[in-house]
Design an enzyme around this catalytic site. Structure first.
Site, PDB file in Angstrom:
ATOM      1  N   GLY A 131       0.857  -1.187   0.000  1.00  0.00           N
ATOM      2  CA  GLY A 131       0.000   0.000   0.000  1.00  0.00           C
ATOM      3  C   GLY A 131       0.885   1.226   0.000  1.00  0.00           C
ATOM      4  CB  ILE A 157     -10.129  -0.601  -6.684  1.00  0.00           C
ATOM      5  CG1 ILE A 157      -8.785  -1.348  -6.618  1.00  0.00           C
ATOM      6  CG2 ILE A 157     -10.178   0.359  -7.876  1.00  0.00           C
ATOM      7  CD1 ILE A 157      -7.566  -0.502  -6.166  1.00  0.00           C
ATOM      8  NE  ARG A 268     -28.395  19.034  25.917  1.00  0.00           N
ATOM      9  CZ  ARG A 268     -29.291  18.117  26.254  1.00  0.00           C
ATOM     10  NH1 ARG A 268     -30.460  18.064  25.621  1.00  0.00           N
ATOM     11  NH2 ARG A 268     -29.019  17.258  27.206  1.00  0.00           N
ATOM     12  N   GLY A 340     -23.847  13.173  24.655  1.00  0.00           N
ATOM     13  CA  GLY A 340     -24.293  11.805  24.334  1.00  0.00           C
ATOM     14  C   GLY A 340     -24.994  11.734  22.991  1.00  0.00           C
ATOM     15  CD  GLU A 363      -6.287  10.314  -3.670  1.00  0.00           C
ATOM     16  OE1 GLU A 363      -5.458  11.184  -3.999  1.00  0.00           O
ATOM     17  OE2 GLU A 363      -7.394  10.192  -4.191  1.00  0.00           O
ATOM     18  CB  SER A 366      -1.013  11.068   8.638  1.00  0.00           C
ATOM     19  OG  SER A 366      -2.300  11.622   8.494  1.00  0.00           O
ATOM     20  CD  GLU A 367       1.175   7.312   9.979  1.00  0.00           C
ATOM     21  OE1 GLU A 367       0.456   6.873   9.057  1.00  0.00           O
ATOM     22  OE2 GLU A 367       0.697   7.748  11.049  1.00  0.00           O
TER      23      GLU A 367
HETATM   24  N1  CAA Z   1       5.938  13.228  -9.223  1.00  0.00           N
HETATM   25  C1  CAA Z   1       6.744  12.692 -10.177  1.00  0.00           C
HETATM   26  N2  CAA Z   1       7.696  11.746  -9.876  1.00  0.00           N
HETATM   27  C2  CAA Z   1       7.803  11.366  -8.598  1.00  0.00           C
HETATM   28  C3  CAA Z   1       6.999  11.877  -7.576  1.00  0.00           C
HETATM   29  C4  CAA Z   1       6.033  12.858  -7.929  1.00  0.00           C
HETATM   30  N3  CAA Z   1       5.242  13.396  -6.999  1.00  0.00           N
HETATM   31  N4  CAA Z   1       7.333  11.290  -6.411  1.00  0.00           N
HETATM   32  C5  CAA Z   1       8.326  10.445  -6.675  1.00  0.00           C
HETATM   33  N5  CAA Z   1       8.612  10.487  -8.005  1.00  0.00           N
HETATM   34  C6  CAA Z   1       9.646   9.740  -8.694  1.00  0.00           C
HETATM   35  C7  CAA Z   1      11.027  10.079  -8.144  1.00  0.00           C
HETATM   36  O1  CAA Z   1      11.566  11.216  -8.780  1.00  0.00           O
HETATM   37  C8  CAA Z   1      11.789   8.820  -8.443  1.00  0.00           C
HETATM   38  O2  CAA Z   1      12.159   8.824  -9.795  1.00  0.00           O
HETATM   39  P1  CAA Z   1      13.598   8.284 -10.344  1.00  0.00           P
HETATM   40  O3  CAA Z   1      14.180   7.386  -9.300  1.00  0.00           O
HETATM   41  O4  CAA Z   1      13.236   7.577 -11.591  1.00  0.00           O
HETATM   42  O5  CAA Z   1      14.398   9.494 -10.566  1.00  0.00           O
HETATM   43  C9  CAA Z   1      10.754   7.732  -8.286  1.00  0.00           C
HETATM   44  O6  CAA Z   1       9.474   8.350  -8.433  1.00  0.00           O
HETATM   45  C10 CAA Z   1      10.832   7.018  -6.960  1.00  0.00           C
HETATM   46  O7  CAA Z   1      10.736   7.994  -5.941  1.00  0.00           O
HETATM   47  P2  CAA Z   1      10.950   7.607  -4.404  1.00  0.00           P
HETATM   48  O8  CAA Z   1      12.308   6.989  -4.271  1.00  0.00           O
HETATM   49  O9  CAA Z   1      10.627   8.795  -3.577  1.00  0.00           O
HETATM   50  O10 CAA Z   1       9.848   6.454  -4.238  1.00  0.00           O
HETATM   51  P3  CAA Z   1       9.541   5.471  -3.041  1.00  0.00           P
HETATM   52  O11 CAA Z   1       9.432   4.103  -3.545  1.00  0.00           O
HETATM   53  O12 CAA Z   1      10.460   5.749  -1.891  1.00  0.00           O
HETATM   54  O13 CAA Z   1       8.038   5.901  -2.635  1.00  0.00           O
HETATM   55  C11 CAA Z   1       6.288   7.232  -1.687  1.00  0.00           C
HETATM   56  C12 CAA Z   1       7.675   7.168  -2.390  1.00  0.00           C
HETATM   57  C13 CAA Z   1       6.004   8.712  -1.571  1.00  0.00           C
HETATM   58  C14 CAA Z   1       6.298   6.624  -0.309  1.00  0.00           C
HETATM   59  C15 CAA Z   1       5.241   6.544  -2.575  1.00  0.00           C
HETATM   60  O14 CAA Z   1       5.423   5.150  -2.628  1.00  0.00           O
HETATM   61  C16 CAA Z   1       3.844   6.842  -2.115  1.00  0.00           C
HETATM   62  O15 CAA Z   1       3.274   7.884  -2.415  1.00  0.00           O
HETATM   63  N6  CAA Z   1       3.165   5.893  -1.355  1.00  0.00           N
HETATM   64  C17 CAA Z   1       1.788   6.027  -0.976  1.00  0.00           C
HETATM   65  C18 CAA Z   1       0.910   5.341  -1.955  1.00  0.00           C
HETATM   66  C19 CAA Z   1      -0.413   6.005  -2.090  1.00  0.00           C
HETATM   67  O16 CAA Z   1      -0.575   7.199  -1.872  1.00  0.00           O
HETATM   68  N7  CAA Z   1      -1.413   5.252  -2.518  1.00  0.00           N
HETATM   69  C20 CAA Z   1      -2.675   5.785  -2.800  1.00  0.00           C
HETATM   70  C21 CAA Z   1      -3.490   4.834  -3.622  1.00  0.00           C
HETATM   71  S1  CAA Z   1      -4.872   5.635  -4.399  1.00  0.00           S
HETATM   72  C22 CAA Z   1      -6.002   5.892  -3.220  1.00  0.00           C
HETATM   73  O17 CAA Z   1      -5.790   5.690  -2.077  1.00  0.00           O
HETATM   74  C23 CAA Z   1      -7.287   6.477  -3.765  1.00  0.00           C
HETATM   75  C24 CAA Z   1      -8.375   6.685  -2.811  1.00  0.00           C
HETATM   76  O18 CAA Z   1      -8.315   6.255  -1.731  1.00  0.00           O
HETATM   77  C25 CAA Z   1      -9.552   7.399  -3.182  1.00  0.00           C
HETATM   78  P1  FAD Z   2       0.428  -0.093   4.942  1.00  0.00           P
HETATM   79  O1  FAD Z   2       1.218   0.466   3.843  1.00  0.00           O
HETATM   80  O2  FAD Z   2       0.588  -1.541   5.245  1.00  0.00           O
HETATM   81  O3  FAD Z   2       0.702   0.746   6.244  1.00  0.00           O
HETATM   82  C1  FAD Z   2       0.366   0.280   7.559  1.00  0.00           C
HETATM   83  C2  FAD Z   2       0.841   1.349   8.553  1.00  0.00           C
HETATM   84  O4  FAD Z   2       2.263   1.494   8.476  1.00  0.00           O
HETATM   85  C3  FAD Z   2       0.261   2.744   8.282  1.00  0.00           C
HETATM   86  O5  FAD Z   2       0.058   3.421   9.486  1.00  0.00           O
HETATM   87  C4  FAD Z   2       1.378   3.429   7.499  1.00  0.00           C
HETATM   88  O6  FAD Z   2       1.328   4.823   7.581  1.00  0.00           O
HETATM   89  C5  FAD Z   2       2.599   2.851   8.222  1.00  0.00           C
HETATM   90  N1  FAD Z   2       3.799   2.899   7.393  1.00  0.00           N
HETATM   91  C6  FAD Z   2       4.058   2.184   6.261  1.00  0.00           C
HETATM   92  N2  FAD Z   2       5.275   2.529   5.775  1.00  0.00           N
HETATM   93  C7  FAD Z   2       5.775   3.484   6.597  1.00  0.00           C
HETATM   94  C8  FAD Z   2       6.981   4.240   6.619  1.00  0.00           C
HETATM   95  N3  FAD Z   2       7.913   4.116   5.682  1.00  0.00           N
HETATM   96  N4  FAD Z   2       7.167   5.106   7.645  1.00  0.00           N
HETATM   97  C9  FAD Z   2       6.235   5.273   8.607  1.00  0.00           C
HETATM   98  N5  FAD Z   2       5.060   4.581   8.634  1.00  0.00           N
HETATM   99  C10 FAD Z   2       4.845   3.708   7.640  1.00  0.00           C
HETATM  100  N6  FAD Z   2      -5.882   2.372  -3.242  1.00  0.00           N
HETATM  101  C11 FAD Z   2      -5.911   2.500  -4.599  1.00  0.00           C
HETATM  102  O7  FAD Z   2      -4.935   2.202  -5.276  1.00  0.00           O
HETATM  103  N7  FAD Z   2      -7.016   2.984  -5.224  1.00  0.00           N
HETATM  104  C12 FAD Z   2      -8.126   3.341  -4.547  1.00  0.00           C
HETATM  105  O8  FAD Z   2      -9.101   3.787  -5.163  1.00  0.00           O
HETATM  106  C13 FAD Z   2      -8.134   3.199  -3.131  1.00  0.00           C
HETATM  107  N8  FAD Z   2      -9.244   3.504  -2.413  1.00  0.00           N
HETATM  108  C14 FAD Z   2      -9.282   3.189  -1.086  1.00  0.00           C
HETATM  109  C15 FAD Z   2     -10.486   3.292  -0.383  1.00  0.00           C
HETATM  110  C16 FAD Z   2     -10.570   2.888   0.929  1.00  0.00           C
HETATM  111  C17 FAD Z   2     -11.875   2.970   1.646  1.00  0.00           C
HETATM  112  C18 FAD Z   2      -9.411   2.355   1.584  1.00  0.00           C
HETATM  113  C19 FAD Z   2      -9.484   1.853   3.004  1.00  0.00           C
HETATM  114  C20 FAD Z   2      -8.219   2.302   0.925  1.00  0.00           C
HETATM  115  C21 FAD Z   2      -8.140   2.694  -0.419  1.00  0.00           C
HETATM  116  N9  FAD Z   2      -6.959   2.549  -1.143  1.00  0.00           N
HETATM  117  C22 FAD Z   2      -6.963   2.700  -2.514  1.00  0.00           C
HETATM  118  C23 FAD Z   2      -5.772   2.045  -0.495  1.00  0.00           C
HETATM  119  C24 FAD Z   2      -5.040   3.073   0.343  1.00  0.00           C
HETATM  120  O9  FAD Z   2      -4.401   4.011  -0.467  1.00  0.00           O
HETATM  121  C25 FAD Z   2      -4.053   2.317   1.237  1.00  0.00           C
HETATM  122  O10 FAD Z   2      -4.825   1.622   2.202  1.00  0.00           O
HETATM  123  C26 FAD Z   2      -3.044   3.226   1.889  1.00  0.00           C
HETATM  124  O11 FAD Z   2      -2.182   3.803   0.927  1.00  0.00           O
HETATM  125  C27 FAD Z   2      -2.208   2.501   2.958  1.00  0.00           C
HETATM  126  O12 FAD Z   2      -1.732   1.277   2.493  1.00  0.00           O
HETATM  127  P2  FAD Z   2      -1.955  -0.063   3.380  1.00  0.00           P
HETATM  128  O13 FAD Z   2      -3.388  -0.131   3.730  1.00  0.00           O
HETATM  129  O14 FAD Z   2      -1.354  -1.213   2.649  1.00  0.00           O
HETATM  130  O15 FAD Z   2      -1.139   0.196   4.696  1.00  0.00           O
END
Ligand code: CAA
Ligand code: FAD
Length: 380
Positions: A131, A157, A268, A340, A363, A366-367
């Site tokens: 994730g 998703i 209230r 309550g 997305e 917070s970490e």
């Molecule tokens: N824009 C463009 N490129 C970027 C970038 C950005 N914002 N951030 C990183 N990159 C590029 C870097 O430049 C680097 O490129 P090169 O090595 O090719 O030069 C490459 O990506 C890797 O960067 P990092 O070494 O920083 O990558 P990392 O593996 O350490 O991960 C991370 C960085 C910020 C932790 C990333 O993995 C991350 O954002 N994790 C969280 C995932 C997430 O947000 N998931 C959301 C799923 S969608 C969702 O949740 C939808 C919903 O709920 C509604």
């Molecule tokens: P993990 O990555 O396993 O993290 C577990 C804990 O460890 C968290 O507290 C995290 O902050 C902490 N942690 C992990 N790594 C570190 C670090 N390096 N330093 C400090 N702390 C760390 N994903 C999609 O792709 N598309 C979607 O549309 C989508 N929609 C979602 C909708 C819902 C309702 C939910 C619950 C999730 C959705 N997600 C989606 C997934 C969501 O983006 C992930 O749940 C989220 O990014 C965290 O990943 P994880 O659940 O695997 O937690």
């Protein structure tokens, strides 16, 4: 930085506010209880141009800017947070990257109907074992003649149960780590694609999410988005925009709870006066109001930077981090002010609190926002 909204932005805000008041707020509790997707409301969002807010009109969108999008997201989420995330995913996580990286043919087929809201999009990055560490994904796409064959699973998703197409990330070259990840536009009627049952969630229950599965799923090469190996950057830059949408969603949820707390405090009574006359309650309201305004400034700043072009990674992360944690604090205080009654389903504040919680997780938790911000701080 411009702080006032333009006339057009104000008009969109007012239109969204009226719509949320008339169509979303009265139904949000029922959708939450029944865990139902608000199909009619989503159709109306489409009619209002809210499913492709920042997509140019030639591709079926409303042709507005990111600040307008943030303002609209706040208003819609104030009415119903689940509806807010349905809108946010289609706009930021689906239409935005297809607009930015798609070919003309892809935009015709896989952007315009989605920006018009005739079809719904989703974004699939997260997997059962990855994730936060998104680059660790296991889903693979193997090139075979004119096709790629996808195998793997994506989790949680949003819009997954309803989506007509999903932006999916898969490994095309494991040896290259994150540079071996590629993006694909997957129509959900393709063979080898299937969905799990909808997730049973704590909050945002009007929105559906589910796991999706790829088993020998053959895609024509024309459905690859961007170049091979460009997928991780597409995902990250897309999330820079998406995090503004989620920050605005958090703002909308917090505002709903705050407004309800103000109204309740004026009604209230305890110890012979309105609870709003107790300084303890006044101070909670003062903190809530201040934090809301602070979050809005961060959200608008990140959106304004997106509109100007260029990188806004840290600003989006700051907006999302602050607004989501603010929403949890504000909704919790709203429960406290309701006593309550805040803890039972007779009032909406418990739902706002449940809805707020996810904004600190999806997305990027917070970490993860703190990692992104500190990387920028230390680089500077
Ligand atoms: N824009 C463009 N490129 C970027 C970038 C950005 N914002 N951030 C990183 N990159 C590029 C870097 O430049 C680097 O490129 P090169 O090595 O090719 O030069 C490459 O990506 C890797 O960067 P990092 O070494 O920083 O990558 P990392 O593996 O350490 O991960 C991370 C960085 C910020 C932790 C990333 O993995 C991350 O954002 N994790 C969280 C995932 C997430 O947000 N998931 C959301 C799923 S969608 C969702 O949740 C939808 C919903 O709920 C509604
Ligand atoms: P993990 O990555 O396993 O993290 C577990 C804990 O460890 C968290 O507290 C995290 O902050 C902490 N942690 C992990 N790594 C570190 C670090 N390096 N330093 C400090 N702390 C760390 N994903 C999609 O792709 N598309 C979607 O549309 C989508 N929609 C979602 C909708 C819902 C309702 C939910 C619950 C999730 C959705 N997600 C989606 C997934 C969501 O983006 C992930 O749940 C989220 O990014 C965290 O990943 P994880 O659940 O695997 O937690």
């Amino acid at each position: 930085m411009q702080i006032d909204l333009t006339e057009e932005q104000r008009q969109v805000r007012d239109l969204c506010r009226e719509f949320a008041e008339a169509e979303l707020r009265p139904n949000a509790r029922r959708w939450d209880v029944e865990h139902t997707f608000p199909r009619d409301a989503v159709r109306k969002l489409a009619d209002m141009g809210l499913l492709g807010v920042a997509v140019p009109s030639e591709w079926g969108g409303a042709g507005m800017d990111a600040v307008t999008y943030a303002v609209a997201m706040e208003e819609i989420s104030r009415g119903c947070a689940g509806t807010g995330v349905i809108m946010s995913v289609n706009n930021s996580l689906y239409c935005d990257p297809v607009l930015k990286y798609g070919t003309e043919e892809q935009k015709r087929e896989l952007l315009a109907p989605f920006a018009r809201g005739e079809k719904l999009g989703a974004f699939a990055l997260t997997e059962p074992m990855s994730g936060s560490d998104a680059a660790e994904m296991r889903t693979v796409a193997v090139a075979r003649g004119d096709e790629y064959v996808l195998d793997g699973t994506k989790n949680f998703i949003t819009n997954g149960p309803q989506a007509d197409a999903i932006l999916v990330f898969a490994v095309t070259d494991r040896a290259k780590a994150h540079r071996g990840i590629t993006a694909f536009l997957v129509p959900t009627d393709v063979a080898g694609f299937s969905r799990g049952k909808p997730d049973e969630k704590v909050g945002i229950r009007a929105s559906g999410s589910c796991s999706i599965f790829f088993e020998g799923c053959a895609l024509p090469k024309r459905l690859r988005l961007g170049q091979e190996g460009e997928g991780f950057k597409i995902a990250m830059s897309t999330l820079d925009g998406g995090r503004i949408g989620i920050a605005a969603q958090a703002l909308g949820i917090a505002r709903a709870a705050y407004e309800e707390a103000v109204a309740y405090a004026k009604e209230r009574h305890s110890f012979g006066k309105k609870i709003a006359e107790h300084q303890a309650i006044q101070f909670m309201l003062a903190d809530m109001a201040t934090e809301l305004e602070a979050a809005r400034l961060l959200v608008w700043r990140a959106a304004a930077m997106k509109d100007r072009g260029g990188r806004h990674t840290a600003e989006s992360a700051m907006a999302k981090l602050y607004a989501s944690e603010m929403a949890e604090r504000v909704t919790s205080k709203a429960i406290q002010i309701h006593g309550g009654y805040g803890y039972v389903k007779e009032y909406d504040v418990e739902r706002h609190w449940r809805d707020s919680r996810i904004t600190e997780i999806y997305e990027g938790t917070s970490e993860i926002q703190r990692l992104v911000i500190s990387a920028s701080v230390l680089k500077d």
